[in-house]
Design an enzyme around this catalytic site. Structure first.
Site, PDB file in Angstrom:
ATOM      1  N   SER A  20      -7.541  -5.516  -4.926  1.00  0.00           N
ATOM      2  CA  SER A  20      -8.631  -6.099  -4.131  1.00  0.00           C
ATOM      3  C   SER A  20      -9.953  -6.030  -4.897  1.00  0.00           C
ATOM      4  O   SER A  20     -10.096  -5.256  -5.850  1.00  0.00           O
ATOM      5  CB  SER A  20      -8.769  -5.345  -2.805  1.00  0.00           C
ATOM      6  OG  SER A  20      -9.348  -4.066  -3.024  1.00  0.00           O
TER       7      SER A  20
ATOM      8  N   ASP B  42       0.822  -1.209   0.000  1.00  0.00           N
ATOM      9  CA  ASP B  42       0.000   0.000   0.000  1.00  0.00           C
ATOM     10  C   ASP B  42       0.864   1.271   0.000  1.00  0.00           C
ATOM     11  O   ASP B  42       1.992   1.261   0.497  1.00  0.00           O
ATOM     12  CB  ASP B  42      -0.914  -0.012   1.237  1.00  0.00           C
ATOM     13  CG  ASP B  42      -2.043   1.004   1.116  1.00  0.00           C
ATOM     14  OD1 ASP B  42      -2.447   1.321  -0.013  1.00  0.00           O
ATOM     15  OD2 ASP B  42      -2.526   1.472   2.168  1.00  0.00           O
ATOM     16  N   GLY B  43       0.328   2.331  -0.571  1.00  0.00           N
ATOM     17  CA  GLY B  43       0.991   3.641  -0.513  1.00  0.00           C
ATOM     18  C   GLY B  43       1.474   4.173  -1.857  1.00  0.00           C
ATOM     19  O   GLY B  43       2.085   5.239  -1.908  1.00  0.00           O
TER      20      GLY B  43
ATOM     21  N   ARG C 202      -0.171   7.764  -2.732  1.00  0.00           N
ATOM     22  CA  ARG C 202       0.336   8.865  -1.911  1.00  0.00           C
ATOM     23  C   ARG C 202       1.791   9.173  -2.247  1.00  0.00           C
ATOM     24  O   ARG C 202       2.203  10.326  -2.286  1.00  0.00           O
ATOM     25  CB  ARG C 202       0.184   8.507  -0.421  1.00  0.00           C
ATOM     26  CG  ARG C 202      -1.222   8.753   0.112  1.00  0.00           C
ATOM     27  CD  ARG C 202      -1.449   8.070   1.423  1.00  0.00           C
ATOM     28  NE  ARG C 202      -1.564   6.623   1.269  1.00  0.00           N
ATOM     29  CZ  ARG C 202      -1.355   5.753   2.243  1.00  0.00           C
ATOM     30  NH1 ARG C 202      -0.993   6.172   3.435  1.00  0.00           N
ATOM     31  NH2 ARG C 202      -1.517   4.465   2.020  1.00  0.00           N
TER      32      ARG C 202
ATOM     33  N   LEU D  51      10.974 -20.182  -4.666  1.00  0.00           N
ATOM     34  CA  LEU D  51       9.881 -19.451  -4.017  1.00  0.00           C
ATOM     35  C   LEU D  51       8.563 -19.592  -4.777  1.00  0.00           C
ATOM     36  O   LEU D  51       8.530 -19.501  -6.004  1.00  0.00           O
ATOM     37  CB  LEU D  51      10.271 -17.960  -3.978  1.00  0.00           C
ATOM     38  CG  LEU D  51       9.229 -16.978  -3.466  1.00  0.00           C
ATOM     39  CD1 LEU D  51       9.170 -17.002  -1.954  1.00  0.00           C
ATOM     40  CD2 LEU D  51       9.543 -15.562  -3.944  1.00  0.00           C
TER      41      LEU D  51
ATOM     42  N   GLU E 210     -12.510  -4.647  -3.855  1.00  0.00           N
ATOM     43  CA  GLU E 210     -12.992  -3.271  -3.687  1.00  0.00           C
ATOM     44  C   GLU E 210     -12.265  -2.281  -4.592  1.00  0.00           C
ATOM     45  O   GLU E 210     -12.781  -1.200  -4.890  1.00  0.00           O
ATOM     46  CB  GLU E 210     -12.852  -2.829  -2.222  1.00  0.00           C
ATOM     47  CG  GLU E 210     -13.842  -3.497  -1.266  1.00  0.00           C
ATOM     48  CD  GLU E 210     -13.487  -4.931  -0.907  1.00  0.00           C
ATOM     49  OE1 GLU E 210     -12.306  -5.313  -1.067  1.00  0.00           O
ATOM     50  OE2 GLU E 210     -14.385  -5.671  -0.467  1.00  0.00           O
TER      51      GLU E 210
ATOM     52  N   HIS F  22       2.150   3.385  -9.008  1.00  0.00           N
ATOM     53  CA  HIS F  22       1.947   1.959  -9.310  1.00  0.00           C
ATOM     54  C   HIS F  22       3.111   1.444 -10.154  1.00  0.00           C
ATOM     55  O   HIS F  22       3.617   0.347  -9.931  1.00  0.00           O
ATOM     56  CB  HIS F  22       0.630   1.740 -10.057  1.00  0.00           C
ATOM     57  CG  HIS F  22      -0.579   2.134  -9.263  1.00  0.00           C
ATOM     58  ND1 HIS F  22      -0.737   1.800  -7.943  1.00  0.00           N
ATOM     59  CD2 HIS F  22      -1.699   2.844  -9.598  1.00  0.00           C
ATOM     60  CE1 HIS F  22      -1.902   2.276  -7.497  1.00  0.00           C
ATOM     61  NE2 HIS F  22      -2.486   2.920  -8.487  1.00  0.00           N
TER      62      HIS F  22
ATOM     63  N   ARG G 173      -4.693  -1.568   9.033  1.00  0.00           N
ATOM     64  CA  ARG G 173      -5.902  -2.378   8.818  1.00  0.00           C
ATOM     65  C   ARG G 173      -5.582  -3.481   7.833  1.00  0.00           C
ATOM     66  O   ARG G 173      -4.564  -3.417   7.128  1.00  0.00           O
ATOM     67  CB  ARG G 173      -7.073  -1.515   8.330  1.00  0.00           C
ATOM     68  CG  ARG G 173      -6.762  -0.665   7.115  1.00  0.00           C
ATOM     69  CD  ARG G 173      -7.999   0.136   6.657  1.00  0.00           C
ATOM     70  NE  ARG G 173      -7.681   1.070   5.577  1.00  0.00           N
ATOM     71  CZ  ARG G 173      -7.560   2.390   5.732  1.00  0.00           C
ATOM     72  NH1 ARG G 173      -7.728   2.939   6.909  1.00  0.00           N
ATOM     73  NH2 ARG G 173      -7.275   3.149   4.688  1.00  0.00           N
TER      74      ARG G 173
HETATM   75  C1  IPE Z   1      -5.429  -2.670   0.014  1.00  0.00           C
HETATM   76  O1  IPE Z   1      -5.114  -1.342  -0.225  1.00  0.00           O
HETATM   77  C2  IPE Z   1      -5.437  -3.437  -1.262  1.00  0.00           C
HETATM   78  C3  IPE Z   1      -4.142  -3.600  -1.932  1.00  0.00           C
HETATM   79  C4  IPE Z   1      -2.996  -3.160  -1.488  1.00  0.00           C
HETATM   80  C5  IPE Z   1      -4.185  -4.305  -3.171  1.00  0.00           C
HETATM   81  P1  IPE Z   1      -6.255  -0.230  -0.360  1.00  0.00           P
HETATM   82  O2  IPE Z   1      -5.564   1.054  -0.561  1.00  0.00           O
HETATM   83  O3  IPE Z   1      -7.242  -0.645  -1.379  1.00  0.00           O
HETATM   84  O4  IPE Z   1      -6.942  -0.316   1.084  1.00  0.00           O
HETATM   85  P2  IPE Z   1      -7.869   0.747   1.843  1.00  0.00           P
HETATM   86  O5  IPE Z   1      -8.963   1.129   0.902  1.00  0.00           O
HETATM   87  O6  IPE Z   1      -7.016   1.911   2.191  1.00  0.00           O
HETATM   88  O7  IPE Z   1      -8.340   0.014   3.052  1.00  0.00           O
HETATM   89  C1  IPE Z   2      -1.682   0.223  -3.337  1.00  0.00           C
HETATM   90  O1  IPE Z   2      -1.456   1.584  -3.350  1.00  0.00           O
HETATM   91  C2  IPE Z   2      -1.958  -0.356  -4.702  1.00  0.00           C
HETATM   92  C3  IPE Z   2      -3.347  -0.796  -4.900  1.00  0.00           C
HETATM   93  C4  IPE Z   2      -4.278  -0.772  -4.005  1.00  0.00           C
HETATM   94  C5  IPE Z   2      -3.682  -1.298  -6.202  1.00  0.00           C
HETATM   95  P1  IPE Z   2      -2.661   2.605  -3.361  1.00  0.00           P
HETATM   96  O2  IPE Z   2      -3.066   2.842  -4.780  1.00  0.00           O
HETATM   97  O3  IPE Z   2      -3.748   2.161  -2.463  1.00  0.00           O
HETATM   98  O4  IPE Z   2      -1.956   3.901  -2.772  1.00  0.00           O
HETATM   99  P2  IPE Z   2      -2.498   4.854  -1.649  1.00  0.00           P
HETATM  100  O5  IPE Z   2      -2.841   3.996  -0.464  1.00  0.00           O
HETATM  101  O6  IPE Z   2      -3.686   5.558  -2.194  1.00  0.00           O
HETATM  102  O7  IPE Z   2      -1.351   5.772  -1.353  1.00  0.00           O
HETATM  103 MG    MG Z   3      -4.113   2.401  -0.478  1.00  0.00          MG
END
Ligand code: IPE
Ligand code: IPE
Ligand code: MG
Length: 245
Positions: free
Chosen positions: A63, A18-19, A22, A129, A65, A35, A192
């Site tokens: 995900s 995640d991240g 941002r 792996l 979602e 990405h 989370r």
């Molecule tokens: C979780 O990240 C899903 C993946 C990293 C693929 P999200 O960015 O979708 O999660 P929320 O919405 O902040 O909980």
């Molecule tokens: C995780 O990074 C990648 C996916 C969920 C596909 P995010 O796209 O959720 O990045 P943030 O959390 O918005 O920074």
């Molecule tokens: Mg995210």
């Protein structure tokens, strides 16, 4: 390579990557830029896990979602997935990585599905792996599928209701045959699980890293593993019982 005890390497590490968004925004870039750079982190972590003998690495890539994001971002992520699989395939072969996918493959665009199926077939004989990509995955989706499968077996008189155990449930998850994760890492600072492996995480050690995914590297993974090795996993027992062994 830090102070990793090679006799106590976790068999299965799961990561919520995640991240990305941002990370990109902070540099005045579009989210997809994040990405794209996330692929470098994926490469480093696959190498780092393989080098110390981790058997399973599960990466949460997309995900259920995430389908609700703007169409342009979803399309970009799907294209990136196809590209990354193509570009990384030689590297996966060289490092003996075996690919497996969990998630609703049927929901993916044709190009993604065929690319993934090709890579799964091509890497199926590799002995290193096992890389498990969670794509169009969510734990609640997986649980619904599991209940459907088990219900069908009961209906068809293949399975007796009284014989259903926790093992039956594990065996009917998309992660069948894979040990539950020893470690869950979520990068990006949120604390989370976002619908990831809810059943499988029952006794997993959780690590939340402030590092944004595109900046995460194998050294960060090794630091977490080293930290994990200093934790005491009790599985409901007392500390004294666990120390006795
Ligand atoms: C979780 O990240 C899903 C993946 C990293 C693929 P999200 O960015 O979708 O999660 P929320 O919405 O902040 O909980
Ligand atoms: C995780 O990074 C990648 C996916 C969920 C596909 P995010 O796209 O959720 O990045 P943030 O959390 O918005 O920074
Ligand atoms: Mg995210």
């Amino acid at each position: 390579m830090l102070d990793i005890d090679r006799s106590n390497v976790p068999a299965h590490i799961a990561i919520i990557m995640d991240g990305n968004g941002r990370w990109a925004k902070k540099q005045g870039q579009e989210r997809v830029f994040g990405h794209r750079h996330g692929v470098e982190a994926v490469r480093s972590v696959i190498e780092g896990a393989g080098e110390i003998g981790v058997k399973y690495l599960t990466l949460y890539a997309f995900s259920t979602e995430n389908w609700n994001r703007p169409k342009a971002e979803v399309d970009a992520l799907m294209n990136l997935l196809v590209q990354a699989i193509n570009n990384e395939l030689d590297g996966l072969m060289k490092n003996q990585v075996r690919l497996r996918v969990i998630g609703d493959m049927g929901s993916l665009p044709e190009k993604c599905r065929t690319g993934l199926q090709y890579a799964i077939g091509k890497t199926s004989g590799n002995k290193g792996l096992c890389l498990v990509l969670a794509i169009s995955y969510s734990s609640k989706w997986e649980c619904v599928e599991m209940v459907k499968k088990i219900s069908k077996s009961v209906k068809d008189n293949v399975l007796d209701i009284d014989k259903i155990t926790a093992e039956t449930i594990s065996d009917n998850m998309s992660t069948a045959g894979i040990p539950d994760p020893d470690i869950l890492i979520r990068t990006g600072g949120e604390c989370r699980v976002s619908n990831f492996l809810l059943w499988q995480l029952a006794y997993t050690e959780l690590f939340f890293s402030p590092i944004m995914w595109p900046d995460f590297r194998k050294q960060d993974l090794w630091e977490i593993i080293s930290n994990f090795q200093n934790r005491e996993r009790r599985f409901g027992k007392t500390g004294e019982q666990v120390k006795k062994k």
